[in-house]
Each structure stands twice: as structure tokens, then as C-alpha cells.
Design an enzyme around this catalytic site. Structure first.
Site, PDB file in Angstrom:
ATOM      1  N   HIS A 181      38.930  31.832  51.908  1.00 52.71           N
ATOM      2  CA  HIS A 181      39.213  32.535  50.654  1.00 52.71           C
ATOM      3  C   HIS A 181      39.839  33.903  50.913  1.00 52.71           C
ATOM      4  O   HIS A 181      39.124  34.870  51.189  1.00 52.71           O
ATOM      5  CB  HIS A 181      37.920  32.697  49.846  1.00 52.71           C
ATOM      6  CG  HIS A 181      37.465  31.412  49.248  1.00 52.71           C
ATOM      7  ND1 HIS A 181      37.859  30.989  48.009  1.00 52.71           N
ATOM      8  CD2 HIS A 181      36.690  30.427  49.755  1.00 52.71           C
ATOM      9  CE1 HIS A 181      37.323  29.802  47.752  1.00 52.71           C
ATOM     10  NE2 HIS A 181      36.609  29.434  48.806  1.00 52.71           N
ATOM     11  N   GLU A 236      41.060  35.838  48.768  1.00 52.83           N
ATOM     12  CA  GLU A 236      40.907  36.736  47.616  1.00 52.83           C
ATOM     13  C   GLU A 236      39.636  37.588  47.668  1.00 52.83           C
ATOM     14  O   GLU A 236      39.513  38.561  46.939  1.00 52.83           O
ATOM     15  CB  GLU A 236      40.942  35.926  46.310  1.00 52.83           C
ATOM     16  CG  GLU A 236      39.776  34.968  46.070  1.00 52.83           C
ATOM     17  CD  GLU A 236      39.910  33.599  46.748  1.00 52.83           C
ATOM     18  OE1 GLU A 236      40.595  33.504  47.787  1.00 52.83           O
ATOM     19  OE2 GLU A 236      39.315  32.628  46.242  1.00 52.83           O
ATOM     20  N   SER A 241      34.683  52.846  19.843  1.00 48.18           N
ATOM     21  CA  SER A 241      33.254  52.964  20.122  1.00 48.18           C
ATOM     22  C   SER A 241      32.969  54.104  21.086  1.00 48.18           C
ATOM     23  O   SER A 241      31.819  54.458  21.296  1.00 48.18           O
ATOM     24  CB  SER A 241      32.779  51.666  20.763  1.00 48.18           C
ATOM     25  OG  SER A 241      33.427  51.494  22.018  1.00 48.18           O
ATOM     26  N   GLY A 242      34.031  54.638  21.717  1.00 56.28           N
ATOM     27  CA  GLY A 242      33.794  55.613  22.778  1.00 56.28           C
ATOM     28  C   GLY A 242      33.826  54.945  24.145  1.00 56.28           C
ATOM     29  O   GLY A 242      33.878  55.606  25.166  1.00 56.28           O
ATOM     30  N   GLY A 243      33.826  53.610  24.166  1.00 58.34           N
ATOM     31  CA  GLY A 243      33.929  52.861  25.425  1.00 58.34           C
ATOM     32  C   GLY A 243      35.361  52.923  25.957  1.00 58.34           C
ATOM     33  O   GLY A 243      36.284  53.340  25.252  1.00 58.34           O
ATOM     34  N   VAL A 244      35.524  52.475  27.211  1.00 65.42           N
ATOM     35  CA  VAL A 244      36.819  52.613  27.875  1.00 65.42           C
ATOM     36  C   VAL A 244      37.912  51.802  27.163  1.00 65.42           C
ATOM     37  O   VAL A 244      38.999  52.322  26.882  1.00 65.42           O
ATOM     38  CB  VAL A 244      36.715  52.141  29.349  1.00 65.42           C
ATOM     39  CG1 VAL A 244      38.051  52.232  30.046  1.00 65.42           C
ATOM     40  CG2 VAL A 244      35.662  52.945  30.091  1.00 65.42           C
ATOM     41  N   SER A 292      38.313  50.416  24.056  1.00 64.95           N
ATOM     42  CA  SER A 292      38.807  50.825  22.742  1.00 64.95           C
ATOM     43  C   SER A 292      39.441  52.215  22.816  1.00 64.95           C
ATOM     44  O   SER A 292      40.384  52.508  22.084  1.00 64.95           O
ATOM     45  CB  SER A 292      37.716  50.748  21.677  1.00 64.95           C
ATOM     46  OG  SER A 292      36.683  51.659  21.933  1.00 64.95           O
ATOM     47  N   SER A 293      38.970  53.056  23.723  1.00 70.17           N
ATOM     48  CA  SER A 293      39.573  54.393  23.857  1.00 70.17           C
ATOM     49  C   SER A 293      41.002  54.294  24.375  1.00 70.17           C
ATOM     50  O   SER A 293      41.904  54.969  23.873  1.00 70.17           O
ATOM     51  CB  SER A 293      38.774  55.252  24.841  1.00 70.17           C
ATOM     52  OG  SER A 293      37.474  55.438  24.362  1.00 70.17           O
TER      53      SER A 293
END
Ligand code: XMP
Length: 529
Positions: free
Chosen positions: A178, A180, A232-235, A237-238
Site C-alpha cells: 500500500h 498510500e 457555526s464557527g467550525g472550519v 462553514s467558515s
């Protein structure tokens, strides 16, 4: 999207398929994952510069096991088969695969046998006789025991005499190991070699450049219509908000539903970054009263998630309906979400927790769906966020679940508990951010993938000053993980844990005991609920 050279990855069900795409994209070549039984016409239209066949859990010797569509070998483009991908390639092109009685799992050293383009010059060390050796990670039961016509042997181990094979004329390659996974140190170089040199794909997948491309794409989609986005303040959506704002400015309206279960000062920070700093239109809905009321008396985690999710949708819908001319609903969906939801109808996949909180919105709102991040991995989303000028502290933030502190307060959620937990959590995170590990030079916040405090609604006895106390317990959780599917608890230094415990007990009224969670996932999960 602009025309990038593309690599097609056909997924035979390996748990590492996403890693193949990530490694290829780290080589700045665009790659997409599609199911192994995708329509041949799709493959032709996709016009890949090269194709990679992933590993998978089946045996090609079994009846009704998957095969690569024949067109893969007819397009005249390079093909790399990995593990099961190599075995099906061997079988489909006239070789033979033997069903393994003894598997080979874990570390192995392979001898490179010839100078086929794929492995040429790649080695971790060489034998006294000058033969190159690669350290690789193996995970297989079956193996190829006769190569198809046209192939030569390019690597072997004792347990697996045909560990890699090549047909340089047709540019077909198979590797049993593998490349990867990070346990194969030269794996990234091998995949880079394949996509850049063998396939000749252009290295034009670069986030800094992608900003302009994404902006053009958004403008073409949206025209002069209006878009709404829940932040939401999350990565994710920001970054989506920053990108959309750059593309369409005032045509974007963000809705920030504050459920009262956020981290300390989070609502203020979101408003500060987006509304004040970037000048984005943000409607701040303070709905903490409503959420807390709906959660009164509810103790079951899934029930709490359902209530929070449903209330969120309700409030968001109400706000969206006020924006009568909005035509688009933007979402911060990222590529792993796309891949996972494509795979989520696999039979037998057990639901442990319901993570997705905003499903179904586009249908009820009759809005068109806009997903500007749906082609990006998390690392790429972060790079894009930095390229868009978002603060690093926001872009590199640990994930925070949609239901927020609602699933970190065990049992019934109360305002008093949420306030206490937010304070304890802030002390913990502050200490992790400000403590540098001397070995790596990184902060403990950077060295952990997710860290947070959990409120336990049980009281225990303590003594403060000369008085007996009878107060609540806070648990600290810090984990290290690549993909959040499995995780190790973080070995935080004892002195650091001691300082955090002291600060929490001294500063947070109502807590007299702090414990540290040393459970791995599995068997525990990362969140406590
Ligand atoms: P678990 O607890 O399942 O968490 O090991 C894995 C990752 O998922 C996050 N998580 C959630 N995210 N809504 C979310 O948006 C949820 O209900 C939810 N539950 C867990 C968790 O924080 C971790 O990153």
C-alpha cells in the site's frame, strides 16, 4: 471547474481509498474517487490522465467479486493497481491469482528487481549487492502467482514473490503493498512518480490558485441571485463563508444560530470575524432559551441530538423564509462527506451516532444547493481558508460537534452546567495552546486532534480550605487521530494535567474534581455521548 488533468481512482472498498486521493492531491494533481462499478461511459467522459485501482476486502478468486470495467485497460492511459487492484488487473489481463492461506500484514521489505519506470531510483536502502530495498506496508491474503503476458517482475518478498509488476509499454503497473499509507515511506514518491511522470499529469492543483477558480465557478452558478449559508464557527462553514463572500459579497447572507451550547466567547468571536472583520452579512439568532427549554428533562444522547438538529432546522428555515429572494442554500459539505454519503448505503454499516444535523433543508426550502467545498479534503479546506485570509486560529481549530456542549454535558442539559463546562473547557484549551512540547516545538493544541472538557453530573466529596465540598466532576479528553474513525488518547505531560486540574478546581465554582480520560477509540468514542 477549470480543466485540470485528472486521475480517476476506482474504489474497490479499501479503507485506504481516500488516502490514495489525498496523496495524489499532495502531488498537486487533481484526483476523484468513484465506485469500481461506475458506468464505462462515465470513465470515457471523465477523460483521466491515469487510473488507480484501489485495494478492497474481496478475493478475486471468489464468485461475483468486483472487476475493473474493461474500458480501464482500453483507454490507452496508465493504470496502477494497488493490492486487490493489482490482483484484479492480473486476473483480467490473463495472469493468475492464488487464494492465500497465510496472509501478510504489516511491515515488509521488498527487493526492487528491475528499472521499471515506476520504481526506478526509489529505495529506502540497498543490499550489499547493491539491490534497492523498499520498506512497505502489506495487508493481503491473496497474491498474484502468474503475471499476465507483457508484464515483468519489479519487486518481491519471500512471502510474496510477485510484490510488484510492470508493463512499461502499456504503462500498466501493479503493487501488492500500500503506497498510500504513511507506513510505506517511499509511497508518496511512488504515487507522485505515477501521476506526474508516468501519466504526465500537470501539477496544477494548488489551493492559492484555486481561490480564483472557485470564485469564478461560484459566480457562474449564482449569477446575481442571493445565497444563504448557516455558519457555526467550525472550519468548513467558515471557509465556505469567506469564499462565498469573496465571490459574491453582499449577495451572501449568513445565519448564525446560537443554541447556547457553544464554547466560551464563541458567539462573539464568530460575529467579530465575519460581521466586523470581513464585513459579511450575518444574522445572529440567539436561540439559547428555546434550545434549553426543548432539552429540559431529556437525557438520552440521540434524543438530544435529534432535538437540537430539528430545532436548528426550524429556526434556520424561519430565517431563510424571511429572505424571500434567496435562491440558493450553501453548505460547507467537503469531499469526505460526499464519499461517505455515497458509501453510507452499504449494507451492514452500523449507525453509532447520527452526526449530520442539517440534512433535508434544500428540499423543504425549495432552494438550489451550492457546495463550494465539495471537492476538497479537510487539509485543502484549511489551506484555502489561509489563502482567503482567515485567522490561523480559526482554520486550525479542533472539530466541534453540531450539538456542541449538548453532547458534552452527560444526561440532562442545564444552563448552569453549560456555563460551568464552557469555563473549564476554555481553561483546558488555553493551557494546551500555551504549552509547547520541547521535542517537537509544537503546542499541545497542535499535537492533539481534538481536546475538550466533559461535564459529569455526579457529585463527589472534596475539601477546600477547611471545609468539606460536595461538587461536580469534569473529565478532560484529548485524542490524536488521522481520520477520527480510530483514535489514541493523548499522552499529555502529567505536570500539564496537574496545572489544568488546579486551575479548573480553583477557578470554576462548582467543580472539585478533574479526571483524565484514557480510553481509545474503539472501544470508546471520542465524544462521551
Ligand atoms: P465520535 O464521538 O463518534 O466522534 O468518536 C467522531 C467525530 O465526530 C464528531 N461528532 C459529531 N459531529 N455532530 C457533529 O457535527 C454530532 O452529533 C457529532 N458527534 C460526534 C466528534 O466531535 C468527532 O470529531
Amino acid at each position: 471547474m477549470q480543466m485540470h488533468d485528472k486521475i480517476l481512482i476506482l474504489d474497490f472498498g479499501s479503507q485506504f481509498t481516500q488516502l490514495i486521493a489525498r496523496r495524489v492531491r499532495e502531488a498537486h494533481v487533481y484526483a476523484e474517487i468513484h465506485p469500481c462499478d461506475v458506468d464505462p461511459a462515465f470513465i470515457r467522459d471523465f477523460a483521466p490522465k491515469g487510473i488507480i485501482l484501489s485495494g478492497g476486502p474481496n478475493s478475486v478468486t471468489g464468485a461475483d467479486t468486483p472487476r475493473a470495467p474493461q474500458v480501464v485497460f482500453e483507454l490507452g492511459v496508465p493504470v496502477l493497481g494497488i493490492c486487490y487492484g493489482m490482483q484484479t488487473m492480473a486476473e483480467q489481463l490473463g495472469g493468475k491469482v492464488e487464494h492465500g492461506h497465510v496472509g501478510e500484514f504489516g511491515y515488509a521489505e521488498i527487493l526492487a528487481h528491475s528499472h521499471a519506470k515506476l520504481l526506478h531510483g526509489l529505495e529506502d536502502f540497498h543490499t550489499d549487492a547493491g539491490q534497492g530495498v523498499l520498506k512497505v506496508w502489506m495487508s493481503h491474503g491473496d497474491k498474484v502467482n502468474a503475471m499476465p503476458p507483457g508484464f515483468t517482475l519489479i519487486a518481491s518478498t519471500d512471502a510474496c514473490p510477485i510484490a510488484a509488476m510492470a508493463d512499461d509499454a502499456r504503462r500498466f503497473y501493479g503493487v501488492q503493498f500500500h503506497p498510500e499509507v504513511t507506513h510505506t515511506p517511499q509511497g508518496k514518491a511512488l504515487l507522485t512518480r505515477f501521476v506526474r511522470e508516468v501519466c504526465g499529469a500537470r501539477a496544477d492543483w494548488i489551493m492559492g490558485d484555486y481561490v480564483e477558480e472557485a470564485i469564478q465557478w461560484i459566480r457562474r452558478q449564482v449569477g446575481n441571485e442571493r445565497v444563504i449559508l448557516a455558519i457555526s464557527g467550525g472550519v468548513d462553514s467558515s471557509v465556505a463563508a469567506a469564499l462565498l463572500h469573496k465571490a459574491i459579497g453582499a449577495q451572501l447572507t449568513c445565519v448564525f444560530v446560537d443554541h447556547g451550547l457553544l464554547r466560551l466567547n464563541e458567539a462573539e468571536q464568530v460575529m467579530e470575524t465575519f460581521a466586523n472583520h470581513l464585513g459579511v452579512n450575518v444574522i445572529h439568532v440567539n436561540a439559547s432559551e428555546t434550545f434549553l427549554q426543548k432539552l429540559t428533562g431529556v437525557t438520552d444522547p440521540e434524543q438530544k441530538r435529534k432535538i437540537i438538529g430539528a430545532e436548528f432546522v426550524e429556526i434556520f428555515q424561519h430565517e431563510a423564509q424571511q429572505l424571500v429572494d434567496a435562491k440558493w442554500l450553501a453548505q460547507g459539505t467537503i469531499y469526505p462527506d460526499v464519499i461517505e454519503s455515497a458509501g453510507s448505503n452499504k449494507p451492514g454499516a452500523a449507525k453509532i451516532k447520527s452526526h449530520h444535523n442539517v440534512g433535508g433543508l434544500p428540499e423543504t426550502l425549495h432552494l438550489k444547493l451550492l457546495e463550494p467545498l465539495r471537492e476538497l479534503f479537510k487539509d485543502e479546506v484549511r489551506e484555502l481558508g489561509i489563502a482567503l485570509g482567515l485567522p490561523a486560529a480559526m482554520v486550525y481549530r479542533h472539530p466541534f460537534p453540531g450539538p456542541g456542549l449538548g453532547v458534552r454535558i452527560l444526561g440532562e442539559v442545564k444552563r448552569e452546567y453549560a456555563a460551568l463546562l464552557a469555563q473549564a473547557d476554555a481553561i483546558f484549551i488555553d493551557a494546551l495552546r500555551n504549552t509547547i512540547d520541547p521535542h517537537t516545538g509544537k503546542s499541545w493544541y497542535e499535537l492533539t486532534s481534538q481536546a475538550f472538557a466533559v461535564f459529569l453530573p455526579v457529585k463527589s466529596v472534596g475539601v477546600m480550605g477547611d471545609a468539606r465540598t460536595y461538587e461536580y466532576v469534569v473529565a478532560l479528553r484529548a485524542v490524536q487521530t488521522q481520520d477520527f474513525m480510530t483514535a489514541h488518547w493523548a499522552h499529555l505531560p502529567h505536570e500539564l494535567l496537574g496545572q489544568i486540574s488546579n486551575r479548573i478546581i480553583n477557578e470554576v465554582r462548582g467543580v472539585n474534581r478533574v479526571v483524565y480520560d484514557i480510553s481509545g477509540k474503539p472501544p470508546a468514542t471520542i465524544e462521551w455521548e
